[in-house]
Motif scaffolding. Structure first.
Motif, PDB file in Angstrom:
ATOM      1  N   ARG A 165      32.906  51.205  37.504  1.00  0.00           N
ATOM      2  CA  ARG A 165      33.313  51.541  38.866  1.00  0.00           C
ATOM      3  C   ARG A 165      34.166  50.430  39.457  1.00  0.00           C
ATOM      4  O   ARG A 165      33.957  49.251  39.182  1.00  0.00           O
ATOM      5  CB  ARG A 165      32.086  51.765  39.743  1.00  0.00           C
ATOM      6  CG  ARG A 165      31.311  53.015  39.335  1.00  0.00           C
ATOM      7  CD  ARG A 165      30.073  53.234  40.165  1.00  0.00           C
ATOM      8  NE  ARG A 165      30.407  53.346  41.580  1.00  0.00           N
ATOM      9  CZ  ARG A 165      29.589  52.962  42.560  1.00  0.00           C
ATOM     10  NH1 ARG A 165      28.407  52.461  42.288  1.00  0.00           N
ATOM     11  NH2 ARG A 165      29.949  53.096  43.813  1.00  0.00           N
ATOM     12  N   LEU A 170      35.256  49.054  43.213  1.00  0.00           N
ATOM     13  CA  LEU A 170      34.981  49.107  44.647  1.00  0.00           C
ATOM     14  C   LEU A 170      35.926  48.134  45.337  1.00  0.00           C
ATOM     15  O   LEU A 170      36.024  46.976  44.941  1.00  0.00           O
ATOM     16  CB  LEU A 170      33.533  48.705  44.941  1.00  0.00           C
ATOM     17  CG  LEU A 170      32.437  49.477  44.210  1.00  0.00           C
ATOM     18  CD1 LEU A 170      31.077  48.861  44.503  1.00  0.00           C
ATOM     19  CD2 LEU A 170      32.459  50.933  44.613  1.00  0.00           C
ATOM     20  N   GLU A 205      36.588  53.658  46.427  1.00  0.00           N
ATOM     21  CA  GLU A 205      35.774  53.666  45.214  1.00  0.00           C
ATOM     22  C   GLU A 205      36.501  54.484  44.166  1.00  0.00           C
ATOM     23  O   GLU A 205      37.200  55.442  44.487  1.00  0.00           O
ATOM     24  CB  GLU A 205      34.410  54.304  45.466  1.00  0.00           C
ATOM     25  CG  GLU A 205      33.486  53.482  46.297  1.00  0.00           C
ATOM     26  CD  GLU A 205      32.082  54.065  46.345  1.00  0.00           C
ATOM     27  OE1 GLU A 205      31.627  54.614  45.316  1.00  0.00           O
ATOM     28  OE2 GLU A 205      31.464  53.969  47.409  1.00  0.00           O
ATOM     29  N   GLU A 217      34.786  44.629  41.535  1.00  0.00           N
ATOM     30  CA  GLU A 217      34.575  44.699  42.978  1.00  0.00           C
ATOM     31  C   GLU A 217      35.533  43.720  43.635  1.00  0.00           C
ATOM     32  O   GLU A 217      35.590  42.548  43.256  1.00  0.00           O
ATOM     33  CB  GLU A 217      33.130  44.344  43.318  1.00  0.00           C
ATOM     34  CG  GLU A 217      32.772  44.633  44.745  1.00  0.00           C
ATOM     35  CD  GLU A 217      31.264  44.678  44.968  1.00  0.00           C
ATOM     36  OE1 GLU A 217      30.866  44.520  46.131  1.00  0.00           O
ATOM     37  OE2 GLU A 217      30.506  44.875  43.997  1.00  0.00           O
TER      38      GLU A 217
END
Length: 121
Positions: A43, A45, A55, A98
């Motif tokens: 993922r 972010l 996201e 992230e």
């Protein structure tokens, strides 16, 4: 890791460069900082103060990496998505990430806030 880049101001010729004419730009004493941390999942972010959040899921195929299934403030942060995709594709590897973006450069001020974000990313 934290990276930063300065804002910029064109002293003259900002639009002339489109016609292959010279311009004179200078860095200013306002900066954008991007803090990045890897994640164990795939993922991505992004949290950009004053701009929004995004996201997505990282996918790689044939050496090209993309961020798919994007949600949030996609339009406002598309330049960040492109910078991450380009970096992953250049490195030939991708993974979870992230990003926290903090900037002293006012958005929409003409002082290169998008360029600074892309450079620091």
């Amino acid at each position: 890791m934290i990276a930063s880049a300065p804002g910029q101001i064109f002293l003259f010729g900002e639009h002339a460069v489109v016609y292959s004419q010279p311009a004179l730009a200078a860095a200013i004493d306002l900066r954008t900082r991007v803090k990045s941390e890897s994640r164990d999942d795939m993922r991505v972010l992004v949290d950009s103060e004053g701009v929004g959040k995004l996201e997505g899921v990282v996918r790689g195929k044939g050496g090209q990496w993309t961020i798919e299934k994007k949600s949030g403030d996609v339009r406002e942060l598309e330049h960040v998505v492109k910078a991450v995709e380009s970096t992953f594709s250049h490195l030939g590897d991708g993974g979870g990430l992230e990003l926290e973006i903090l900037s002293d450069i006012p958005v929409g001020s003409g002082l290169g806030s998008s360029s600074a974000v892309t450079t620091a990313t």
